[in-house]
Structures are given as C-alpha cells and as structure tokens.
Design a protein around this motif. Sequence first.
Motif, PDB file in Angstrom:
ATOM      1  N   ALA A 100     151.727  67.629 -48.548  1.00 50.00           N
ATOM      2  CA  ALA A 100     151.342  65.997 -48.972  1.00 50.00           C
ATOM      3  C   ALA A 100     151.797  65.306 -47.670  1.00 50.00           C
ATOM      4  CB  ALA A 100     152.298  65.792 -50.206  1.00 50.00           C
ATOM      5  N   VAL A 101     152.993  65.536 -47.046  1.00 53.90           N
ATOM      6  CA  VAL A 101     153.194  64.705 -45.751  1.00 53.90           C
ATOM      7  C   VAL A 101     152.196  65.086 -44.724  1.00 53.90           C
ATOM      8  CG1 VAL A 101     154.684  64.409 -43.970  1.00 53.90           C
ATOM      9  CG2 VAL A 101     155.560  64.299 -46.105  1.00 53.90           C
ATOM     10  N   ASP A 102     151.734  66.337 -44.464  1.00 55.03           N
ATOM     11  CA  ASP A 102     151.130  66.695 -43.523  1.00 55.03           C
ATOM     12  C   ASP A 102     149.633  66.203 -43.913  1.00 55.03           C
ATOM     13  OD1 ASP A 102     150.661  68.542 -41.226  1.00 55.03           O
ATOM     14  OD2 ASP A 102     149.244  69.544 -42.432  1.00 55.03           O
ATOM     15  N   GLU A 103     149.224  66.086 -44.986  1.00 56.47           N
ATOM     16  CA  GLU A 103     147.894  65.435 -45.130  1.00 56.47           C
ATOM     17  C   GLU A 103     147.986  63.980 -45.299  1.00 56.47           C
ATOM     18  OE1 GLU A 103     146.718  67.637 -48.714  1.00 56.47           O
ATOM     19  OE2 GLU A 103     146.822  69.648 -47.669  1.00 56.47           O
ATOM     20  N   LEU A 117     161.892  74.071 -42.617  1.00 55.35           N
ATOM     21  CA  LEU A 117     160.832  73.246 -42.061  1.00 55.35           C
ATOM     22  C   LEU A 117     160.029  73.972 -40.979  1.00 55.35           C
ATOM     23  CD1 LEU A 117     159.189  70.516 -41.968  1.00 55.35           C
ATOM     24  CD2 LEU A 117     161.088  69.807 -40.265  1.00 55.35           C
ATOM     25  N   ASN A 118     160.927  74.495 -40.116  1.00 47.78           N
ATOM     26  CA  ASN A 118     160.169  75.109 -39.096  1.00 47.78           C
ATOM     27  C   ASN A 118     159.696  76.423 -39.510  1.00 47.78           C
ATOM     28  OD1 ASN A 118     161.187  73.246 -37.298  1.00 47.78           O
ATOM     29  ND2 ASN A 118     163.041  74.697 -36.720  1.00 47.78           N
ATOM     30  N   ASN A 119     159.958  77.169 -40.530  1.00 48.96           N
ATOM     31  CA  ASN A 119     159.173  78.197 -41.144  1.00 48.96           C
ATOM     32  C   ASN A 119     158.118  77.786 -41.802  1.00 48.96           C
ATOM     33  OD1 ASN A 119     161.334  80.207 -40.056  1.00 48.96           O
ATOM     34  ND2 ASN A 119     162.364  80.297 -41.903  1.00 48.96           N
ATOM     35  N   PHE A 120     158.215  76.657 -42.564  1.00 53.13           N
ATOM     36  CA  PHE A 120     157.027  76.331 -43.309  1.00 53.13           C
ATOM     37  C   PHE A 120     155.745  76.039 -42.264  1.00 53.13           C
ATOM     38  CE2 PHE A 120     154.238  73.300 -45.594  1.00 53.13           C
ATOM     39  CZ  PHE A 120     154.301  73.803 -46.985  1.00 53.13           C
ATOM     40  N   ASN A 121     156.137  75.448 -41.048  1.00 55.09           N
ATOM     41  CA  ASN A 121     155.141  74.989 -40.166  1.00 55.09           C
ATOM     42  C   ASN A 121     154.604  76.362 -39.782  1.00 55.09           C
ATOM     43  OD1 ASN A 121     155.216  72.060 -40.066  1.00 55.09           O
ATOM     44  ND2 ASN A 121     156.939  72.352 -38.297  1.00 55.09           N
ATOM     45  N   GLY A 125     150.841  76.495 -41.012  1.00 49.92           N
ATOM     46  CA  GLY A 125     149.921  75.818 -40.042  1.00 49.92           C
ATOM     47  C   GLY A 125     150.277  74.229 -40.173  1.00 49.92           C
ATOM     48  N   THR A 126     151.334  73.709 -40.769  1.00 45.56           N
ATOM     49  CA  THR A 126     151.652  72.293 -40.801  1.00 45.56           C
ATOM     50  C   THR A 126     152.051  71.641 -39.489  1.00 45.56           C
ATOM     51  OG1 THR A 126     153.519  72.764 -41.901  1.00 45.56           O
ATOM     52  CG2 THR A 126     151.658  72.190 -43.206  1.00 45.56           C
TER      53      THR A 126
END
Length: 305
Positions: A100-103, A117-121, A125-126
């Motif tokens: 939701a933040v990325d969008e 957070l880093n793993n999520f990116n 692909g965020t």
Amino acid sequence: MKRSIIKKGLAILSAATLILAAGCGNTKAADSTKEDVTIENEQTPANDAVVNEEDKKVTVGVCAGPYGDMFEDCIQPSLEKLGYEVEIIEISDIVTPNTAVDEGEITINVFQHSIYLNNFNKEHGTHLTYVTEIPTAGMGTFSDKYDSLDELPDKAVIAIPNDVTNTARALRVLAQTGLIELDQNVEQATVTVDDIISNPKEFVFNELNPEVLPNILDSVDAAIINGYFAIAAGLDLSTDLYNEKVTEGYINVIAVRESDVDSELTKTIDKIVHSDAFRTAIEDESKQYKSFTKPDGYNEPSKFE
C-alpha cells in the motif's frame, strides 16, 4: 482512531510468508490517554507555507500492537501540532502495509524491522526505505513452569517461531543465554536447529506459527516469543526468563517510498523521533515502551537538524 482495511486479494499467508516484521498484536488499554507530545523548541518547517493541504494528509499503516500505539502516543500529536492531518489505518496482515505504501495508497507504515523490509523489496519488487529506527520490543523467553533459565531441565521442549527469519532469531536469542551454541560459519540470519553445535541439555525444539506461541505455554517447557505477540497476549517482557538483546537489523523502522525519503514529512518525522519530547514519552513509567531496546542514535539529534 484506528480502523481495519480489507486485504487486497491476498491469499491466506503461509508460514513462509510470516518472516515477521515486528509489530502485530493488540495492546492498548481502552481507557489509556494520549500525551500531548510536541517538539520542544521546534519551529514549523520554513517552507510549510508552500506545502499544500493534500501534502499535509498522512495515512499510517500499522498492525494492531505496540508500534501503532507508539505512533499514536508519541508521534501523531506532534505532527498534528505542525498542521498535519493524521489517519492511522490498522491492517490485518504483514504484506499489505508495504504494498500500500509502494502504490501510494498510504503514506508510511510502522510495523517491521529493516531486514524484513529489505527482503520484502527483493521478493516483491517494491521500492521502500525507512526514515528512522524506533524503540523495539525484543523477543522474550517465557515459561509457565519455571522461574529461571537455570531451572530448565534436560530435554526441555522449547517452542520457537517456524518462519525462517524468526527461527534464526529465536535460536540466536537462546544462544545469547549460553544454553546453546550456533555454528558461526553459517549465515546467522538463516540458522536452523541443524546449525546448533552445542546443546548440553539436549533441548527439543518445537517450531510453530509465531502468533500461537503465547497460547501453548502450558504444553511446553518454554517458548521464545516475538515481543509484539507477547504484549498482545498480556505477557510482561520485564518479567520473562530472558529478554532479547535486539541486534542490528531487527530494530523496527518507519518506512516510506524511496521517492519520499527527502520529503518535508519524512524530515519532520525524523525530527520528532529524535526530540526530547519523544524520548520523554518513551520513558514514561506508565507506558509499555520504556523496556524496549533503544536504537543507536536514540539520544542524538535528527540528521535533519
């Protein structure tokens, strides 16, 4: 006031997905009051007059628990004093706050540590980063049967989280106590029970979904529980058998889109989190945050001062 939003087309999260941030668990008593926290000697940003009304609206994604409470208690009042309109949105999973933040659907979120957070990116692909670190509840080692780590018997059953990040984290917590030793030649962020090289008491490890651990204390000898789940279940981190020394990467953060990292809002939030008023609220004896691990730079001024 916090509210829930509907998950956006998410399947039921698997245990593998629960590489937990730090933050989900309901904690605030219904009759608690908000402190009037402001930045001492802080002026409204010099270019505030040219910030349009839409830019003064802030939506904050949180999981139910201590970090949403911390934002509401210790950061939101100062933002509102500076003219920001703040809405805290409670989200029921640990994927939507980031997507939701990325969008651009919400402005910031407060629920995760930087490793997650880093793993999520990487996995999604965020393009997210974080503004600043905040005080963080460590994992606690709890038992309904014993009053100290020394009392744990041979072949004690120890329950730990079953997702990759928190399995490794729980084992490192137990290694901090000296009761087990881990192979230092293995990547410590992903160690498993197979990487234990010394286990003198022959502990048996039961790996379970992290959110259920507070509920099975009567059926194991001890459990190593994420701080937010412990708090949500009414467990007291100040009275557990052992409280994690939270290490770098596992301190919780306030996350934003990379494109917003130099915005006036992120600078303002960083100043608030490094203010005397914020620290006074954190150290309040009546609040739960006093026992949280403080990040490096906690007592230092904002990098934007």
